[in-house]
Design a protein around this motif. Structure first.
Motif, mmCIF file in Angstrom:
data_model
loop_
_atom_site.group_PDB
_atom_site.id
_atom_site.type_symbol
_atom_site.label_atom_id
_atom_site.label_comp_id
_atom_site.label_asym_id
_atom_site.label_seq_id
_atom_site.Cartn_x
_atom_site.Cartn_y
_atom_site.Cartn_z
ATOM 1 N N LYS A 233 -6.037 -0.592 -5.825
ATOM 2 C CA LYS A 233 -5.257 0.127 -4.620
ATOM 3 C C LYS A 233 -5.662 1.554 -4.016
ATOM 4 N N ASN A 237 -4.980 2.879 0.233
ATOM 5 C CA ASN A 237 -3.468 3.151 0.554
ATOM 6 C C ASN A 237 -3.179 4.645 0.635
ATOM 7 N N ALA C 213 -1.398 -2.767 0.267
ATOM 8 C CA ALA C 213 -1.284 -1.865 1.646
ATOM 9 C C ALA C 213 -2.701 -1.713 2.130
ATOM 10 N N THR C 291 -0.525 3.207 7.376
ATOM 11 C CA THR C 291 -1.111 2.373 6.362
ATOM 12 C C THR C 291 0.042 1.247 6.322
ATOM 13 N N TYR C 293 1.800 -2.400 5.197
ATOM 14 C CA TYR C 293 2.566 -3.246 4.179
ATOM 15 C C TYR C 293 3.023 -4.541 5.012
#
Lengths: 358, 358, 358
Positions: A233, A237, C213, C291, C293
């Motif tokens: 991640k 992100n 994400a 970003t 999601y």
């Protein structure tokens, strides 16, 4: 709504790793000429064997093989969801070898054996050792290596397992390297490769500044990681990392290996394939905007059993950020690295011997 | 540590260029569908011949050919380490022709002949003229052109060589163009190509605003240059360029040629292949963040000997940055260019004649 | 200079759309492994069927099929120059189906039928409904869907046409889906796919946070749009958009569909192909730096006629920007969306049934 089975992966925590168990990683990956081209556009590689099918024929390949560093990333990427999704740090690599070459059209999958676990005293984390093996569609090994990472515990109260720490070699023995290349006498064209320096021309202790440098952009390290299906991640992100330890996304450590390898063509143009990984450390984080330089030191020069066409060179390549490599920036006497050093990578390459060159 | 042979390349300096000598450039390159896709993603090309295999068949190609501008960059890229690593400026191109089409799977290599040298009065630099020839794996010419660049001297005290300046044509004669395409009567589908304008519809002196525009990002121009294995440092090293002349990286001039060519589809959709380069100048530098527009002027319209299916158009395309091309911004009466003009490129394209279209 | 025929496209305005007419879109496109790799590097997809040729064989494909969402973008991209170059907003999609799978080497072209037009009261714009059909080189349908967009009038004084508004289904009937996949008993390897959740494990009403994400960069959404030959100006021209409504370039709405689909692998790993599009809305604009999601809701679970190997799941995936999807952010009781929701996409996927898995 009835309660359904959990569908999402949270990754393994320290408690989930059982020594002796095997992890079958998801998402086999057929490598294509497209992947090779994207990799080319990200790193600018100039090793002739990977660049040209006719040149690859001179080292015995039916077509241009996929760069073994790209193979490493593809094999590694598969392990991330199971091994390092909850890792705080990727601590090291050892005992890595490459096997049969990968060609476009081959499909790579990875399995990992858990070799060791050792809880940390903080009670929050532990070190996990896994040995990963990438195979092609025929089950032939394409890349295998051991890595260890610091992984979070799910529950601080979990008891510490019996510590098991594998013994890892400082370096792969040259006699254990797999070298699936063959060069006829005077078959290797130095002019097309860009250098007339043969294996015999390198001297143990010699240091080479690779001169060139490359600035990293956010889209580049993310594109590379996505190409490898690496899901860690911290690379992707910004929304979370903006409030994280560094205030920004962190570049995948392997990106530095690829960049350093690409830069090393200026000085190691005939080191046409990486065939072993002795060790590697990401000693400082790298971020978009950093400009990467590299220098190398020749650690060893080994004959290969029964071979007079190709020799092996053990090389240590150090990558720096925003600092020229001309002065060979390195760890100090205490082993501490300057903050501008980002990678210390110890590996085996193969080179043509003089008789194989023209 | 013993003293080892120098392994890294510093490139050639002005003194190293000997008129009549030949440079065999390193790193042959097998072009793949992957390279074509990366190029597509960087420029958004929409010429039907390069986009579609069935469409390419209507101009006589067994499959979609590689865009000749991409071929140019690949051929050019190989020359950089030997010709322009120590160049201050790439001054011009002339007398460029494309030969047999390149298809995915072909391997390109480049050799260059040194045509001329002329020391500058400043004692620091000189102009070098080279003629480069890109060949496929069968030795067939795929692209050849002359370029000249201002190259630094290694040593200001070096004596000036006897000046040799080649005579270069203002334009390639249309009769000398190679046009490896063939269209049957009414075989070329105008609707699929996106325009029903045939060769006969263009008028010498006509100017066309290509309307569309594209902003350049750092990762894009670097990815393109890496795809071509172009190693010129100014494109890649922010750490050095931050303190350089412009305070930032400079976009490879050829990036503008590709962008202008891609934008020109809106107005020249049937100009399906660039077949000659008469001249080209990068009149101002381009940087990431600049938005590129383009307009074209028809300079000439030539029949091709013995051909009634295809005609040639000599076009001059001007690219601007952060300035609409609607008013055709151009050099003034003294030949000086506005600061927003970045490229003035003079080339030959081929188009279907009316009888070949439906 | 004589007056020449207009060569550039200004796109169609509202007045140009005639109900019942057909638009043959330009630029057929041969899809390659290169395109697939670039798409991979932009979105990081991890569905095993599209990633691996041997895995694809277990669902009955001779090789890895091209992701149907990429097919959608390629089909859609062709319509932009004719349908939405003068659009203010892309209002919705409906009644979308995918047909025969696309494999590298196939060539896609698109034609669109104008289904409806309706002038807006402002006198400046109107809504246009088109049904687009993408075909391969054999004329087989690969993707078809209806979309409607708000398009500018050329002339405010133009009279309003008779309004024609097509009746569109809320969802594609599961019985009308084309499912060109076949799985033998226990042939589908759950471990390699990354999840053992079968079609039977999903429950209508179930909501899944996809956890991961991805931050978008300018070069990424532009590269994607260029890959699809999508020419909408707002994605590419910073020079104009700097003074536009948002002060920056706008990300192509379809980019969010691809990102949401890629993120959804964490929770829907066995939803191996999108086979229908019921509806889709881009409810807020997305910009570089955002970003993304995503979370999904299972809307329906349908058996496929005569099939016990594969079932269909109707899923609604919601994408957010700079907001975790853990709390399932959604429209409120009035149907209004929070400003952080960017996409609400309703589609059909296929999944292996339990008996087909091992």
């Amino acid at each position: 709504m009835s309660v359904a089975k959990r569908k999402t992966t949270e990754g393994n925590f320290f408690e989930d790793f059982v020594v002796g168990s095997t992890l079958v990683h998801a998402t086999p990956r057929t490598v294509t000429e497209g992947d090779v081209a994207v990799y080319q556009s990200l790193f600018g590689n100039r090793f002739a064997v990977q660049s040209s099918a006719p040149f690859a024929a001179t080292v015995g390949c039916a077509r241009a093989p996929v760069d073994s560093v790209l193979v490493f990333h593809l094999v590694f990427g598969k392990t991330v969801p199971d091994v390092s999704l909850n890792a705080i740090a990727n601590l090291g690599y050892a005992n890595g070898r490459f096997g049969v070459p990968v060609f476009p059209g081959d499909t790579i999958r990875t399995v990992s054996d858990v070799l060791g676990v050792k809880a940390n005293r903080d009670g929050q984390t532990g070190v996990v050792y896994v040995r990963s093996r990438g195979e092609n569609q025929r089950g032939e090994m394409v890349c295998e290596y051991t890595r260890w990472a610091m992984v979070r515990k799910r529950n601080a109260a979990s008891p510490a397992p019996t510590p098991v720490v594998p013994v890892l070699p400082d370096a792969v023995d040259a006699a254990d390297l797999k070298v699936p290349f063959q060069i006829g006498d005077a078959a290797y064209d130095a002019a097309l490769a860009g250098s007339d320096a043969a294996w015999e021309d390198y001297v143990v202790g010699e240091r080479i500044d690779h001169v060139d440098a490359m600035t990293i952009e956010e889209s580049e390290h993310m594109s590379a990681a996505r190409l490898y299906q690496n899901t860690a991640k911290v690379h992707f992100n910004l929304h979370v990392e903006r409030d994280g330890r560094f205030g920004k996304r962190i570049v995948y450590g392997g990106h530095l290996i690829s960049l350093a390898r690409a830069l090393s063509v200026n000085g190691l143009a005939n080191a046409f394939a990486v065939v072993g990984i002795n060790g590697g450390r990401h000693v400082n984080p790298t971020f978009a905007g950093d400009t990467i330089y590299a220098w190398s030191e020749v650690l060893d020069r080994a004959e290969l059993p029964g071979r007079d066409d190709i020799g092996a060179l053990r090389v240590r390549t150090v990558a720096t950020k925003d600092l020229s490599a001309a002065a060979f920036p390195d760890r100090d006497a205490t082993g501490a690295y300057p903050s501008n050093v980002v990678l210390d990578f110890d590996y085996w390459v193969v080179m043509p011997r003089r008789r194989a060159m023209r």
